[in-house]
Design a protein around this motif. Structure first.
Motif, PDB file in Angstrom:
ATOM      1  N   ASP A  47       0.886  -1.162   0.000  1.00 58.70           N
ATOM      2  CA  ASP A  47       0.000   0.000   0.000  1.00 58.70           C
ATOM      3  C   ASP A  47       0.924   1.213   0.000  1.00 58.70           C
ATOM      4  N   LYS A  48       1.341   1.620  -1.185  1.00 61.93           N
ATOM      5  CA  LYS A  48       2.444   2.566  -1.342  1.00 61.93           C
ATOM      6  C   LYS A  48       1.996   4.002  -1.098  1.00 61.93           C
ATOM      7  N   LEU A  49       2.818   4.732  -0.354  1.00 62.78           N
ATOM      8  CA  LEU A  49       2.586   6.153  -0.123  1.00 62.78           C
ATOM      9  C   LEU A  49       3.266   6.977  -1.212  1.00 62.78           C
ATOM     10  N   ARG A  50       2.740   8.164  -1.462  1.00 59.60           N
ATOM     11  CA  ARG A  50       3.347   9.051  -2.457  1.00 59.60           C
ATOM     12  C   ARG A  50       4.683   9.585  -1.918  1.00 59.60           C
ATOM     13  N   GLU A  51       5.725   9.449  -2.753  1.00 54.94           N
ATOM     14  CA  GLU A  51       7.047   9.946  -2.376  1.00 54.94           C
ATOM     15  C   GLU A  51       7.730  10.500  -3.625  1.00 54.94           C
ATOM     16  N   GLN A  52       8.085  11.797  -3.578  1.00 53.25           N
ATOM     17  CA  GLN A  52       8.704  12.421  -4.739  1.00 53.25           C
ATOM     18  C   GLN A  52      10.215  12.595  -4.593  1.00 53.25           C
ATOM     19  N   LYS A  53      10.754  12.257  -3.430  1.00 52.12           N
ATOM     20  CA  LYS A  53      12.200  12.206  -3.307  1.00 52.12           C
ATOM     21  C   LYS A  53      12.702  10.910  -3.951  1.00 52.12           C
ATOM     22  N   PRO A  54      13.934  10.870  -4.439  1.00 51.98           N
ATOM     23  CA  PRO A  54      14.444   9.642  -5.088  1.00 51.98           C
ATOM     24  C   PRO A  54      14.330   8.428  -4.173  1.00 51.98           C
ATOM     25  N   GLU A  55      13.728   7.381  -4.689  1.00 50.18           N
ATOM     26  CA  GLU A  55      13.582   6.151  -3.917  1.00 50.18           C
ATOM     27  C   GLU A  55      13.531   4.962  -4.856  1.00 50.18           C
ATOM     28  N   GLY A  56      13.877   3.812  -4.322  1.00 50.47           N
ATOM     29  CA  GLY A  56      13.723   2.555  -5.024  1.00 50.47           C
ATOM     30  C   GLY A  56      13.070   1.549  -4.098  1.00 50.47           C
ATOM     31  N   TYR A 121      21.529  -7.655  -8.330  1.00 57.33           N
ATOM     32  CA  TYR A 121      22.262  -8.588  -7.485  1.00 57.33           C
ATOM     33  C   TYR A 121      22.851  -7.844  -6.299  1.00 57.33           C
ATOM     34  N   ASP A 122      22.999  -8.577  -5.204  1.00 61.70           N
ATOM     35  CA  ASP A 122      23.597  -8.005  -4.012  1.00 61.70           C
ATOM     36  C   ASP A 122      25.099  -7.768  -4.227  1.00 61.70           C
ATOM     37  N   PRO A 123      25.614  -6.597  -3.821  1.00 70.19           N
ATOM     38  CA  PRO A 123      24.915  -5.463  -3.220  1.00 70.19           C
ATOM     39  C   PRO A 123      24.257  -4.584  -4.279  1.00 70.19           C
ATOM     40  N   ILE A 124      23.185  -3.897  -3.875  1.00 70.53           N
ATOM     41  CA  ILE A 124      22.490  -2.995  -4.787  1.00 70.53           C
ATOM     42  C   ILE A 124      23.448  -1.907  -5.257  1.00 70.53           C
ATOM     43  N   LYS A 125      23.448  -1.679  -6.568  1.00 66.40           N
ATOM     44  CA  LYS A 125      24.341  -0.670  -7.142  1.00 66.40           C
ATOM     45  C   LYS A 125      23.516   0.285  -8.003  1.00 66.40           C
ATOM     46  N   ILE A 126      23.537   1.559  -7.649  1.00 65.32           N
ATOM     47  CA  ILE A 126      22.856   2.590  -8.427  1.00 65.32           C
ATOM     48  C   ILE A 126      23.896   3.640  -8.813  1.00 65.32           C
ATOM     49  N   ALA A 127      24.105   3.849 -10.102  1.00 63.48           N
ATOM     50  CA  ALA A 127      25.092   4.831 -10.547  1.00 63.48           C
ATOM     51  C   ALA A 127      24.543   6.245 -10.479  1.00 63.48           C
ATOM     52  N   LEU A 128      23.264   6.399 -10.837  1.00 66.63           N
ATOM     53  CA  LEU A 128      22.659   7.720 -10.813  1.00 66.63           C
ATOM     54  C   LEU A 128      22.296   8.079  -9.371  1.00 66.63           C
ATOM     55  N   THR A 149      11.116  -3.399  -7.911  1.00 65.52           N
ATOM     56  CA  THR A 149       9.711  -3.273  -8.298  1.00 65.52           C
ATOM     57  C   THR A 149       9.313  -1.860  -8.713  1.00 65.52           C
ATOM     58  N   MET A 150       9.902  -0.843  -8.076  1.00 61.57           N
ATOM     59  CA  MET A 150       9.520   0.543  -8.362  1.00 61.57           C
ATOM     60  C   MET A 150      10.707   1.462  -8.106  1.00 61.57           C
ATOM     61  N   ASN A 151      10.732   2.575  -8.825  1.00 57.81           N
ATOM     62  CA  ASN A 151      11.666   3.655  -8.506  1.00 57.81           C
ATOM     63  C   ASN A 151      11.184   4.923  -9.191  1.00 57.81           C
ATOM     64  N   ASN A 152      11.710   6.050  -8.740  1.00 56.46           N
ATOM     65  CA  ASN A 152      11.420   7.330  -9.406  1.00 56.46           C
ATOM     66  C   ASN A 152      12.729   8.044  -9.742  1.00 56.46           C
ATOM     67  N   HIS A 153      13.726   7.251 -10.168  1.00 57.50           N
ATOM     68  CA  HIS A 153      15.054   7.805 -10.445  1.00 57.50           C
ATOM     69  C   HIS A 153      15.112   8.550 -11.774  1.00 57.50           C
ATOM     70  N   TRP A 154      14.252   8.180 -12.714  1.00 60.49           N
ATOM     71  CA  TRP A 154      14.275   8.808 -14.032  1.00 60.49           C
ATOM     72  C   TRP A 154      13.045   9.695 -14.177  1.00 60.49           C
ATOM     73  N   GLU A 155      13.269  11.006 -14.191  1.00 59.87           N
ATOM     74  CA  GLU A 155      12.140  11.937 -14.217  1.00 59.87           C
ATOM     75  C   GLU A 155      11.542  12.113 -15.612  1.00 59.87           C
ATOM     76  N   CYS A 156      12.348  11.944 -16.649  1.00 65.22           N
ATOM     77  CA  CYS A 156      11.887  12.195 -18.017  1.00 65.22           C
ATOM     78  C   CYS A 156      10.900  11.102 -18.452  1.00 65.22           C
ATOM     79  N   ASN A 157       9.692  11.507 -18.807  1.00 67.97           N
ATOM     80  CA  ASN A 157       8.652  10.614 -19.318  1.00 67.97           C
ATOM     81  C   ASN A 157       8.163   9.592 -18.288  1.00 67.97           C
ATOM     82  N   TYR A 158       8.499   9.788 -17.032  1.00 68.50           N
ATOM     83  CA  TYR A 158       8.036   8.897 -15.975  1.00 68.50           C
ATOM     84  C   TYR A 158       7.295   9.704 -14.921  1.00 68.50           C
ATOM     85  N   LYS A 159       6.294   9.083 -14.342  1.00 67.20           N
ATOM     86  CA  LYS A 159       5.615   9.714 -13.222  1.00 67.20           C
ATOM     87  C   LYS A 159       6.588   9.838 -12.050  1.00 67.20           C
TER      88      LYS A 159
END
Length: 284
Positions: A47-56, A121-128, A149-159
């Protein structure tokens, strides 16, 4: 955390686990086994809450398969992680069509994802946004994986956020011996493309499938009318790791069966038995 028995069996047994989770109003996880099935089903509802800060958002699977070789199902092929990748290819995250198999020489596990096609794969690696030095160049993947399952790392053309109730389904099948391409494909397709129940008339004979194949590892990926409406187009795919021979068995009389090209042009008559190479696709 609250654990309850949702289905007590004996045919279906389900545990319901409700808990808090970061960024969620609540998280409900279901662990299900079915009598006669050789796998475990996991159903996670956020039951996901709205979050506009970068998250995965990830679900972790710390599987215990020592010295596992990791293979990922992709369209029309299977990729062995790292070994089958070119220099400079992305090793931080992967796209999965249906399944991942983690196996050593003695045993392994096939993991199927029905709703979330991204994997890390472990460990999680995010370059951006941290820079190119955070991209993996080469690595030996273990058996600890994350479903991304979800992220908001890419703002262009994504909610900019995801919210509400969202369900992610998985199936895990342990197996003896090492990797078996045909069994992995069969399990992944059975889970992602389940049989459809239809009403039957006991007074009438059972309806035979239009087309059956004799040949372990070769599957029918589509049957559809041709563009001109004068024929049926059938596509075969060899899921095995080696050459496989296939024979067609039609339940009704048909005309000539032709080997065709993607433009639906007949090229040669289909022989009584056709050998397909590893991952070969044939159009009839």
């Amino acid at each position: 955390m609250k654990v309850t028995v949702e289905d007590p069996g004996p045919i279906v047994a389900t545990l319901r686990i409700e808990s808090d989770a970061p960024g969620c109003a609540k998280l409900v996880r279901r662990v299900r086994v079915v009598d006669g099935f050789d796998h475990v089903e996991l159903i996670n509802t956020t039951d996901k809450l709205r979050e506009q800060k970068p998250e995965g958002v990830y679900f972790g699977f710390p599987l215990n398969v020592p010295d596992a070789v990791s293979r990922i199902d992709v369209p029309w092929a299977v990729v062995e992680v790292d070994k089958d990748q070119m220099r400079g290819a992305n090793r931080n995250f992967y796209c999965v069509q249906r399944w991942v198999d983690l196996s050593n020489e003695d045993y392994g596990l096939t993991w199927v994802t029905m709703d979330a096609p991204m994997l890390q794969y472990d460990p999680i690696k995010i370059a951006l946004p941290f820079g190119a030095e955070h991209w993996r160049t080469r690595f030996t993947p273990g058996s600890h994986i994350y479903s991304w399952t979800m992220n908001n790392h890419w703002e262009c053309n994504y909610k900019a956020y995801q919210e509400g109730q969202i369900t992610f389904r998985y199936a895990l099948r342990p197996h003896a011996q090492g990797y078996n391409a045909v069994q992995a494909q069969r399990f992944g397709r059975n889970v992602c493309q389940p049989l459809l129940a239809v009403q039957a008339d006991p007074a009438k004979p059972v309806i035979e499938p239009l087309l059956k194949l004799r040949g372990e590892g070769v599957v029918i990926t589509s049957i559809r009318p041709s563009r001109d409406g004068k024929a049926l187009m059938v596509r075969l795919f060899n899921t095995a790791d080696d050459d496989r021979q296939v024979k067609l068995h039609w339940s009704k009389p048909v005309g000539t069966t032709w080997l065709s090209n993607p433009m639906e042009q007949p090229k040669a008559k289909m022989p009584a038995a056709k050998t397909l190479a590893k991952f070969e696709v044939v159009t009839l």
